[in-house]
Enzyme design. Structure first.
Site, PDB file in Angstrom:
ATOM      1  N   ASP A  25     -22.898 -11.642  12.294  1.00  0.00           N
ATOM      2  CA  ASP A  25     -22.702 -10.079  12.069  1.00  0.00           C
ATOM      3  C   ASP A  25     -22.228 -10.121  10.509  1.00  0.00           C
ATOM      4  O   ASP A  25     -20.858 -10.075  10.464  1.00  0.00           O
ATOM      5  CB  ASP A  25     -21.620  -9.762  12.980  1.00  0.00           C
TER       6      ASP A  25
ATOM      7  N   CYS B  83     -23.254   5.034   9.752  1.00  0.00           N
ATOM      8  CA  CYS B  83     -22.648   4.494   8.424  1.00  0.00           C
ATOM      9  C   CYS B  83     -22.452   5.262   7.492  1.00  0.00           C
ATOM     10  O   CYS B  83     -23.203   6.142   7.070  1.00  0.00           O
ATOM     11  CB  CYS B  83     -23.936   3.426   8.417  1.00  0.00           C
TER      12      CYS B  83
ATOM     13  N   ARG C 159     -16.912  -8.467   9.279  1.00  0.00           N
ATOM     14  CA  ARG C 159     -18.299  -8.082   9.192  1.00  0.00           C
ATOM     15  C   ARG C 159     -18.461  -7.287   7.746  1.00  0.00           C
ATOM     16  O   ARG C 159     -19.647  -7.335   6.982  1.00  0.00           O
ATOM     17  CB  ARG C 159     -18.719  -6.827  10.090  1.00  0.00           C
TER      18      ARG C 159
HETATM   19  P1  IMP Z   1     -28.083   3.063  14.834  1.00  0.00           P
HETATM   20  O1  IMP Z   1     -28.874   2.484  15.817  1.00  0.00           O
HETATM   21  O2  IMP Z   1     -28.564   3.956  13.720  1.00  0.00           O
HETATM   22  O3  IMP Z   1     -27.009   3.841  15.213  1.00  0.00           O
HETATM   23  O4  IMP Z   1     -27.462   1.781  13.748  1.00  0.00           O
HETATM   24  C1  IMP Z   1     -26.838   0.821  14.392  1.00  0.00           C
HETATM   25  C2  IMP Z   1     -26.515  -0.236  13.161  1.00  0.00           C
HETATM   26  O5  IMP Z   1     -25.668   0.095  12.489  1.00  0.00           O
HETATM   27  C3  IMP Z   1     -25.955  -1.484  13.706  1.00  0.00           C
HETATM   28  O6  IMP Z   1     -26.735  -2.418  14.373  1.00  0.00           O
HETATM   29  C4  IMP Z   1     -25.363  -2.194  12.744  1.00  0.00           C
HETATM   30  O7  IMP Z   1     -26.191  -2.985  11.719  1.00  0.00           O
HETATM   31  C5  IMP Z   1     -24.994  -0.991  11.881  1.00  0.00           C
HETATM   32  N1  IMP Z   1     -23.587  -0.507  11.784  1.00  0.00           N
HETATM   33  C6  IMP Z   1     -22.710  -0.623  12.803  1.00  0.00           C
HETATM   34  N2  IMP Z   1     -21.440  -0.045  12.533  1.00  0.00           N
HETATM   35  C7  IMP Z   1     -21.571   0.156  11.220  1.00  0.00           C
HETATM   36  C8  IMP Z   1     -20.633   0.731  10.160  1.00  0.00           C
HETATM   37  O8  IMP Z   1     -19.550   1.066  10.592  1.00  0.00           O
HETATM   38  N3  IMP Z   1     -21.247   0.855   8.956  1.00  0.00           N
HETATM   39  C9  IMP Z   1     -22.560   0.574   8.772  1.00  0.00           C
HETATM   40  N4  IMP Z   1     -23.218   0.131   9.376  1.00  0.00           N
HETATM   41  C10 IMP Z   1     -22.925  -0.055  10.771  1.00  0.00           C
END
Ligand code: IMP
Length: 522
Positions: free
Chosen positions: A277, A334, A436
């Site tokens: 991760d 993010c 991470r």
């Molecule tokens: P989502 O499905 O668009 O909500 O994105 C999820 C993904 O965002 C995760 O699997 C990680 O790769 C990434 N991620 C998780 N937490 C963070 C963060 O705080 N900042 C940037 N990327 C993140």
């Protein structure tokens, strides 16, 4: 003007110098908008000559692990713990358990997934004989069920001494009386190791609502419930280890030295696949960890990442990665691109990394930015084998955390692992979320994510079949009978794409209505 012969329309197509639309390569090379996101393009329809339920969604997660669906849940502390991992695996995908907890807690979650047997309640609420009738009535009201096994220790694993049901408590007036006075002690039990069918038979014959399962010494192990059996779903696509038939389970680790100890515990608990991760995967820490894992646990599948360009991917492929995780800055929670100036629009990232990694037979997972079924189809068409989702699964029953109400809506917290909230969860382990983002030694934390809330989406058991059926229809429209052929035909240039201007995107959404309700499934 003389018209052409209509009956020759199909053969006339071959006289055109180029096919309609763009190939994936032309789409990516066009660079009209710079990098492309999933919303910046569409796939042109093909020919439908098969029913949608013929479409196979078989996908590769890693070199050695194949799944019946391309759905993966993200290792985030508001998305994947054991409940999500169990339901994802039952539904044909896989869950990666987060590591923002102690190694022992994470290993225990992996163990629960590996030990899970469909239909058996392995983690029921157990009480001791010293509980009072009043306490059990309160518990029943709070939890919504009223039968509890009673053990000597008040825990699973203790000697079973009784069972208490609503029939025992309902009309009993002395709320201060100990449960031992009223519990049923003549018990019909079954020995652990029995099949679900056998258990079902015993339950029906006994005319009881619950069947406690005990080991050879009479210690309570698990329970079967008639109501659960009645609503028990069949899971034909369940992801299972071919030998043990246990559900497949993934988990995340960081790339610090201490993560080697964590990994040892996870492997002992039965882990099938680990994901490293890291928001930026091309680091010497990850390369060293990859080398260590390959030498120490040659059977364990390893997904490396995150990467968004070929150069990052090449290093990890050469070091033995069994799969890659693609995405930097595209997640819904993010703010990496804003704060770090680093990242890449996800469509372009997925295409470029997959185009390279697929030459080496390394499957890729498109991670982040998946907002709907169309995005999943696009991620696969651009070369990925599966999709990792956080936000799309957040708010489902199986995610960690309790629901709460705001503005009349039922919500759950969903937060980035790089949010201050997640990084400050240092009570249990200082290196999970911060590592991470390489921030474990920082005095001032720099957030790369936010914390927010999402609406209740119901259970994964209904949501994943919605994604499944939706993808089958999407492939049918494109004219491909499997995700593999979607990728292959794209590579050959037979699947055609179209860029979308901002007004095309507006046109493609609901517009010009006074009001509407967007219900996605029944
Ligand atoms: P989502 O499905 O668009 O909500 O994105 C999820 C993904 O965002 C995760 O699997 C990680 O790769 C990434 N991620 C998780 N937490 C963070 C963060 O705080 N900042 C940037 N990327 C993140």
């Amino acid at each position: 003007m003389a018209f052409l012969d209509c009956s020759k329309a199909v053969s006339y197509l071959s006289e055109y110098p180029a096919k309609d639309g763009l190939s994936a390569k032309e789409l990516m090379d066009s660079k009209v908008n710079g990098g492309l996101t999933y919303n910046d393009f569409l796939i042109l329809p093909g020919k439908i000559d098969f029913p949608s339920h013929d479409v196979s969604l078989d996908s590769k997660l890693t070199k050695k692990i194949s799944l019946k669906t391309p759905f993966v849940s993200s290792p985030m502390d508001t998305v994947t713990e054991e409940e999500m991992a169990i339901k994802m695996a039952l539904s044909g995908g896989i869950g990666f358990i987060h590591h923002n907890c102690t190694p022992d807690e994470q290993a225990e979650m992996v163990r629960k997934v590996k030990k899970y047997e469909n239909g058996f309640i392995n983690d029921p609420i157990v009480i001791s004989k010293d509980h009072t009738v009043g306490e059990i009535k309160d518990l029943g009201e709070k939890l919504g069920f009223t039968s509890f096994p009673v053990t000597e220790t008040g825990k699973v694993g203790g000697k079973l001494i009784g069972i208490v049901t609503s029939r025992d408590t309902q009309f009993h007036e002395g709320d201060q009386d100990p449960i031992a006075d009223i519990m049923t002690t003549e018990l019909i039990t079954a020995k652990s190791g029995i099949s679900l069918e056998e258990g079902n038979r015993i339950l029906q014959k006994s005319k009881k609502g619950k069947l406690p399962i005990v080991d050879g010494e009479g210690n309570f192990v698990s329970m079967l419930s008639l109501t659960d059996l009645q609503k028990n779903q069949d899971f034909p696509y369940a992801s299972k280890s071919p030998h043990s038939k246990q559900l497949l389970c993934g988990a995340a680790i960081g790339t610090l030295k201490s993560d080697r100890v964590r990994l040892a515990k996870l492997v002992e608990a039965g882990l099938d696949v680990v994901v490293m991760d890291s928001s930026q995967g091309n680091s010497i820490f990850q390369l060293e960890m990859l080398k260590f894992i390959k030498e120490t646990y040659p059977e364990l599948q390893v997904v490396a990442g995150n990467v968004v360009c070929r150069e990052q991917a090449a290093e990890l492929i050469a070091a033995g990665a069994d799969g890659l995780r693609i995405g930097m800055g595209s997640g819904s929670i993010c703010i990496t691109q804003e704060v770090m100036a680093c990242g890449r629009p996800q469509g372009t990232a997925v295409y470029n990394v997959c185009e390279f990694a697929n030459k080496f037979g390394v499957p890729c997972m498109a991670d982040g930015g998946i907002q709907n079924i169309g995005h999943i189809t696009k991620a696969i068409a651009l070369g990925s084998s599966c999709v990792m989702m956080g936000g799309l699964l957040a708010g489902t029953t199986e995610t960690p955390g309790n629901y709460f109400y705001r503005d009349g809506k039922r919500l759950k917290v969903y937060r980035g692992m790089g949010s201050i909230d997640a990084m400050q969860k240092t009570d249990t382990n200082a290196n999970a979320s911060t590592s991470r983002y390489f921030s474990q030694d920082d005095k001032v934390l720099v957030a790369q994510g936010v914390s927010g809330s999402v609406e209740d989406k119901g259970s994964i058991v209904k949501f994943i079949p919605y994604l499944f059926n939706g993808m089958q229809h999407s492939c049918q429209d494109i004219g491909v009978k499997s995700l593999n052929s979607l990728k292959e035909e794209t590579e050959k240039g037979n699947i055609r794409f179209e860029l979308r201007t901002p007004s095309a995107q507006y046109e493609g959404g609901v517009h010009n209505l006074y009001s509407y309700e967007k219900r996605l499934h029944n």
